[in-house]
Design a protein around this motif. Structure first.
Motif, PDB file in Angstrom:
ATOM      1  N   ARG A  85      29.489  11.308  44.082  1.00 17.78           N
ATOM      2  CA  ARG A  85      30.634  10.443  43.779  1.00 17.78           C
ATOM      3  C   ARG A  85      31.335  10.129  45.088  1.00 17.78           C
ATOM      4  NH1 ARG A  85      36.344   9.464  44.203  1.00 17.78           N
ATOM      5  NH2 ARG A  85      37.231   9.016  42.145  1.00 17.78           N
ATOM      6  N   PRO A  86      31.059   8.971  45.701  1.00 18.82           N
ATOM      7  CA  PRO A  86      31.724   8.633  46.961  1.00 18.82           C
ATOM      8  C   PRO A  86      33.176   8.249  46.741  1.00 18.82           C
ATOM      9  CG  PRO A  86      30.374   6.799  46.240  1.00 18.82           C
ATOM     10  CD  PRO A  86      30.138   7.909  45.263  1.00 18.82           C
ATOM     11  N   GLY A  87      33.984   8.372  47.785  1.00 23.33           N
ATOM     12  CA  GLY A  87      35.384   7.962  47.700  1.00 23.33           C
ATOM     13  C   GLY A  87      36.102   8.194  49.004  1.00 23.33           C
ATOM     14  N   ARG A  88      37.207   7.473  49.203  1.00 21.68           N
ATOM     15  CA  ARG A  88      37.977   7.624  50.435  1.00 21.68           C
ATOM     16  C   ARG A  88      38.912   8.819  50.380  1.00 21.68           C
ATOM     17  NH1 ARG A  88      40.648   1.851  51.060  1.00 21.68           N
ATOM     18  NH2 ARG A  88      40.846   2.217  48.805  1.00 21.68           N
ATOM     19  N   THR A  89      39.350   9.224  49.166  1.00 27.79           N
ATOM     20  CA  THR A  89      40.274  10.357  49.041  1.00 27.79           C
ATOM     21  C   THR A  89      39.701  11.496  48.210  1.00 27.79           C
ATOM     22  OG1 THR A  89      41.348   9.360  47.105  1.00 27.79           O
ATOM     23  CG2 THR A  89      42.293   8.856  49.264  1.00 27.79           C
ATOM     24  N   ILE A  90      38.683  11.232  47.404  1.00 27.52           N
ATOM     25  CA  ILE A  90      38.031  12.249  46.590  1.00 27.52           C
ATOM     26  C   ILE A  90      36.533  11.971  46.615  1.00 27.52           C
ATOM     27  CG2 ILE A  90      37.765  13.279  44.296  1.00 27.52           C
ATOM     28  CD1 ILE A  90      40.626  12.419  43.681  1.00 27.52           C
ATOM     29  N   ARG A 106      21.634  25.238  43.246  1.00 28.79           N
ATOM     30  CA  ARG A 106      22.308  23.938  43.218  1.00 28.79           C
ATOM     31  C   ARG A 106      23.789  24.160  43.480  1.00 28.79           C
ATOM     32  NH1 ARG A 106      19.605  19.445  41.560  1.00 28.79           N
ATOM     33  NH2 ARG A 106      17.558  19.805  40.614  1.00 28.79           N
ATOM     34  N   ALA A 107      24.334  23.414  44.403  1.00 30.58           N
ATOM     35  CA  ALA A 107      25.744  23.554  44.766  1.00 30.58           C
ATOM     36  C   ALA A 107      26.424  22.203  44.666  1.00 30.58           C
ATOM     37  CB  ALA A 107      25.881  24.096  46.193  1.00 30.58           C
ATOM     38  N   ARG A 108      27.658  22.217  44.197  1.00 36.00           N
ATOM     39  CA  ARG A 108      28.472  20.998  44.175  1.00 36.00           C
ATOM     40  C   ARG A 108      29.799  21.268  44.867  1.00 36.00           C
ATOM     41  NH1 ARG A 108      27.994  16.753  39.265  1.00 36.00           N
ATOM     42  NH2 ARG A 108      25.816  16.189  39.646  1.00 36.00           N
ATOM     43  N   ALA A 109      30.186  20.334  45.720  1.00 36.15           N
ATOM     44  CA  ALA A 109      31.411  20.490  46.509  1.00 36.15           C
ATOM     45  C   ALA A 109      32.320  19.289  46.284  1.00 36.15           C
ATOM     46  CB  ALA A 109      31.080  20.627  47.990  1.00 36.15           C
ATOM     47  N   TRP A 110      33.555  19.553  45.867  1.00 33.76           N
ATOM     48  CA  TRP A 110      34.579  18.517  45.792  1.00 33.76           C
ATOM     49  C   TRP A 110      35.330  18.488  47.116  1.00 33.76           C
ATOM     50  CZ3 TRP A 110      35.133  14.676  42.532  1.00 33.76           C
ATOM     51  CH2 TRP A 110      34.634  14.790  41.220  1.00 33.76           C
ATOM     52  N   LEU A 111      35.398  17.295  47.698  1.00 33.38           N
ATOM     53  CA  LEU A 111      36.167  17.084  48.922  1.00 33.38           C
ATOM     54  C   LEU A 111      37.403  16.264  48.583  1.00 33.38           C
ATOM     55  CD1 LEU A 111      33.083  17.460  49.794  1.00 33.38           C
ATOM     56  CD2 LEU A 111      33.787  16.414  51.924  1.00 33.38           C
TER      57      LEU A 111
END
Length: 267
Positions: A85-90, A106-111
């Motif tokens: 999920r691309p995004g400028r703030t999330i 499998r790893a998922r990272a929220w930025l």
């Protein structure tokens, strides 16, 4: 602490593949990888992926979850990272670790975007007693494996069944010849939590974790990972390891691990 002929947990093969050294050996089985350094390696791979994309500057990892899908053989591993999920703030990233062509993690990272919220920052427990004021604890007397032998463990008080607060550090690099960030180096020690506060003897009971999830309200600093850990076993073969995460500046987040609890097989 024995460091052998290697001074890192992994040696790079190419941009996506890494070879574990003896220091990555597991506690349940020395022929497997301990998940702790592998978790740090996944963060390292995620950050390499982000470094190639200047548009992600200003985003920081706020949550990362790992699902352990199978046996982590002490063998060459490949890590592939993609943007979900691309995004400028999330933004959401996914990393997959493959060993012998099979997905094992499998790893998922929220930025999340970093902004100045100093004026409202607060909450959480008090900082821990600094590690320099504490004596090392010989964790290798209780657990086998190259990873456990490589770390410096300093509890604030004698470990109790299901309850321990301790600092962890290591003199080893995460990846030979490649600098690792404070976050990758910090995460590379977090999975140790399930071994510092054991409720039952690992000679009689197995309680490996099948996941690890970190939530961070700020980024770590320094070479020490602080683990304020509680382990709970339920009545039906499940357990939870819950940890408040610290660095030398104070608390910075939490970690959770779900456990499968069962008796050791009779020999």
């Amino acid at each position: 602490m024995s460091t052998g002929s290697h001074h890192s947990y992994y040696e790079p093969i190419d941009a996506f593949r890494y070879k574990p050294t003896v220091h990555a050996g597991g506690a349940w089985d020395p022929d497997e990888q301990h998940f702790s350094p592998l978790g740090g390696l996944v963060v390292h791979a995620i950050e390499r992926h982000l470094a190639a994309r200047p548009e992600t500057a200003g985003l920081a990892v706020a949550r990362i979850s790992f699902d352990i899908l199978g046996r982590l053989a002490l063998d060459e591993c490949e890590i592939r990272v993609e943007t979900v999920r691309p995004g400028r703030t999330i933004e959401l990233l996914e990393a997959v670790v493959l060993i012998a062509g099979r997905a094992v993690v499998r790893a998922r990272a929220w930025l999340l975007a970093a902004t100045d919220t100093t004026a409202v920052a607060g909450g959480g427990p008090d900082p821990l007693t600094p590690p320099d004021a504490l004596a090392p604890w010989p964790m290798a007397d209780h657990w086998p494996g190259g990873y456990i032998a490589s770390i410096d463990v300093r509890p604030l008080a004698p470990p109790r069944p299901g309850r321990t607060t301790a600092w962890i550090s290591t003199p080893l690099d995460l990846v030979a010849g490649e600098p690792s960030s404070p976050l990758a180096s910090f995460v590379a020690l977090v999975d140790t939590a399930n071994g510092i506060a054991v409720r039952e003897s690992p000679n009689e009971w197995m309680f490996p974790n099948v996941d690890l999830t970190l939530h961070l309200h700020r980024q770590p600093r320094g070479r020490w990972t602080g683990l304020d850990t509680t382990v709970t076993f339920g009545p039906a073969g499940h357990g939870v390891t819950s940890t408040v995460l610290h660095d030398v500046d104070g608390p910075l987040g939490t970690a959770q691990q779900i456990l499968t609890v069962r008796p050791q097989p009779k020999r």
